[in-house]
Design a protein around this motif. Structure first.
Motif, PDB file in Angstrom:
ATOM      1  N   PRO A 162       0.848  -1.198   0.000  1.00 29.53           N
ATOM      2  CA  PRO A 162       0.000   0.000   0.000  1.00 29.53           C
ATOM      3  C   PRO A 162       0.882   1.246   0.000  1.00 29.53           C
ATOM      4  O   PRO A 162       1.703   1.416   0.911  1.00 29.53           O
ATOM      5  N   ALA A 163       0.711   2.087  -0.982  1.00 32.06           N
ATOM      6  CA  ALA A 163       1.669   3.174  -1.214  1.00 32.06           C
ATOM      7  C   ALA A 163       1.236   4.472  -0.549  1.00 32.06           C
ATOM      8  O   ALA A 163       0.047   4.757  -0.387  1.00 32.06           O
ATOM      9  N   THR A 164       2.247   5.254  -0.161  1.00 30.89           N
ATOM     10  CA  THR A 164       2.035   6.655   0.212  1.00 30.89           C
ATOM     11  C   THR A 164       2.730   7.482  -0.864  1.00 30.89           C
ATOM     12  O   THR A 164       3.949   7.370  -1.041  1.00 30.89           O
ATOM     13  N   ALA A 222       3.545  11.164  -2.401  1.00 30.27           N
ATOM     14  CA  ALA A 222       3.604  12.611  -2.165  1.00 30.27           C
ATOM     15  C   ALA A 222       3.471  13.336  -3.501  1.00 30.27           C
ATOM     16  O   ALA A 222       4.347  13.239  -4.362  1.00 30.27           O
ATOM     17  N   THR A 239       0.852  20.727  -1.952  1.00 26.29           N
ATOM     18  CA  THR A 239       1.219  19.325  -1.732  1.00 26.29           C
ATOM     19  C   THR A 239       0.025  18.533  -1.209  1.00 26.29           C
ATOM     20  O   THR A 239      -0.856  19.072  -0.518  1.00 26.29           O
ATOM     21  N   TYR A 240       0.037  17.243  -1.569  1.00 27.46           N
ATOM     22  CA  TYR A 240      -0.991  16.334  -1.049  1.00 27.46           C
ATOM     23  C   TYR A 240      -0.378  14.939  -0.920  1.00 27.46           C
ATOM     24  O   TYR A 240       0.250  14.440  -1.861  1.00 27.46           O
ATOM     25  N   ASN A 241      -0.556  14.320   0.250  1.00 24.47           N
ATOM     26  CA  ASN A 241      -0.074  12.965   0.482  1.00 24.47           C
ATOM     27  C   ASN A 241      -1.228  11.979   0.313  1.00 24.47           C
ATOM     28  O   ASN A 241      -2.184  11.981   1.098  1.00 24.47           O
ATOM     29  N   TRP A 242      -1.113  11.187  -0.729  1.00 22.50           N
ATOM     30  CA  TRP A 242      -2.139  10.178  -1.027  1.00 22.50           C
ATOM     31  C   TRP A 242      -1.732   8.904  -0.312  1.00 22.50           C
ATOM     32  O   TRP A 242      -0.696   8.291  -0.621  1.00 22.50           O
ATOM     33  N   MET A 243      -2.565   8.480   0.637  1.00 24.39           N
ATOM     34  CA  MET A 243      -2.182   7.409   1.547  1.00 24.39           C
ATOM     35  C   MET A 243      -2.814   6.071   1.143  1.00 24.39           C
ATOM     36  O   MET A 243      -3.888   6.002   0.556  1.00 24.39           O
ATOM     37  N   THR A 244      -2.092   4.981   1.548  1.00 22.96           N
ATOM     38  CA  THR A 244      -2.550   3.594   1.356  1.00 22.96           C
ATOM     39  C   THR A 244      -3.199   3.364   0.002  1.00 22.96           C
ATOM     40  O   THR A 244      -4.351   2.938  -0.103  1.00 22.96           O
ATOM     41  N   VAL A 245      -2.451   3.646  -1.023  1.00 24.63           N
ATOM     42  CA  VAL A 245      -2.952   3.485  -2.394  1.00 24.63           C
ATOM     43  C   VAL A 245      -2.825   2.013  -2.782  1.00 24.63           C
ATOM     44  O   VAL A 245      -1.736   1.436  -2.709  1.00 24.63           O
TER      45      VAL A 245
END
Length: 297
Positions: free
Chosen positions: A207-209, A211, A249-255
């Protein structure tokens, strides 16, 4: 004195309110012209103003029809002379009104603008030959309107950013011009936006984070960016946080695992929205750990 009408010519058609002029000289030594008056029949049109040897006044706006115009000059010794009469037909000007855009409308520089106006001639037997739109600040023509459904329309494929006063005039079959009241429009540029990180086709492990960094600016003086949103396909995944130097900026979590097309949308203080060029991101499964196998014989 000697006096003559220079304009209009005998038999001319002129618009009400038009300028008329003539010449006058004194034939008495030492005398000068003290006054030049214009008449329509016995009715005084006006007392002329001299400029560069010509004497000017304007026809009244209510004086319509066939006129017999004369000029009367008086010199400083009191000598008076009247010019030969000329015949002129005074006609009403066409009525013109800009119907679109309305005054003080704002447009994007990339948006086509349709200019529209109505025009009619109040003179019996006269018709509108054409309606022309022009830049009232510079006098430069924009284009001739095309008549459809009672309006003359001309489409402009966008203006450069700035403030413009748009005018229109109509020309009728009696060669009389009529002018509309100009309208003012404001043309602005849309905001600019781009995803600066990660690079397109970047790959991540689920699961990716991820940035995401976005650059967004308002293209207009005094303008500002009110929000930057980030999308995966058509789905909104979040609103970016403003940082320094027009960076968001936006951190897209648990992709989860998948292939994603990411765009950013910037909205400015005028409500204008620009969507960035998309980037593609890959999120893959973690590689399996290597297995150590012992072969027992």
């Amino acid at each position: 004195p000697s006096v003559a009408i220079a304009y209009p010519a005998n038999g001319a058609i002129v618009a009400v309110g038009s300028q008329i002029n003539g010449t006058a000289t004194s034939n008495n030594p030492g005398a000068t012209i003290s006054k030049v008056e214009f008449f329509a029949g016995a009715e005084l049109i006006g007392v002329a103003t001299e400029y560069n040897g010509l004497y000017y006044t304007n026809l009244p706006s209510n004086l319509v029809g066939l006129l017999s115009i004369t000029a009367r000059a008086t010199d400083s010794l009191g000598a008076v002379a009247t010019s030969q009469a000329i015949s002129a037909s005074a006609k009403l000007k066409p009525t013109v009104s800009i119907t679109s855009p309305i005054d003080n409308t704002t447009f994007l520089s990339s948006t086509p603008i349709v200019l529209k106006a109505t025009a009619t001639s109040p003179n019996p037997g006269s018709a509108i030959n054409f309606v022309n739109f022009y830049n009232d600040d510079t006098g430069v023509d924009i284009g001739l309107g095309v008549l459809a459904n009672g309006e003359y329309a001309y489409s402009v494929n966008g203006f450069a950013s700035g403030t413009y006063r748009i005018g229109a005039y109509a020309y009728d079959s009696d060669a009389i011009y009529g002018f509309a009241s100009p309208v003012t429009i404001l043309v602005i540029d849309p905001p600019t936006v781009a995803i600066t990180a990660p690079a397109t086709n970047a790959s991540f492990v689920a699961p990716a984070t991820i940035a995401l960094t976005v650059s967004a600016t308002s293209a207009n003086a005094g303008g500002s960016i009110t929000k930057v949103e980030v999308f995966a396909g058509s789905a909104l995944i979040g609103q970016a946080i403003a940082g320094a130097l027009d960076t968001y900026t936006y951190n897209w979590m648990t992709v989860p695992i998948g292939s994603y097309v990411i765009t950013a949308k910037a909205t400015d203080n005028n409500g204008n929205v620009t969507t960035s060029t998309p980037i593609t991101l890959q999120v893959t499964a973690a590689p399996l750990a290597a297995l150590n196998v012992s072969l027992v014989t």
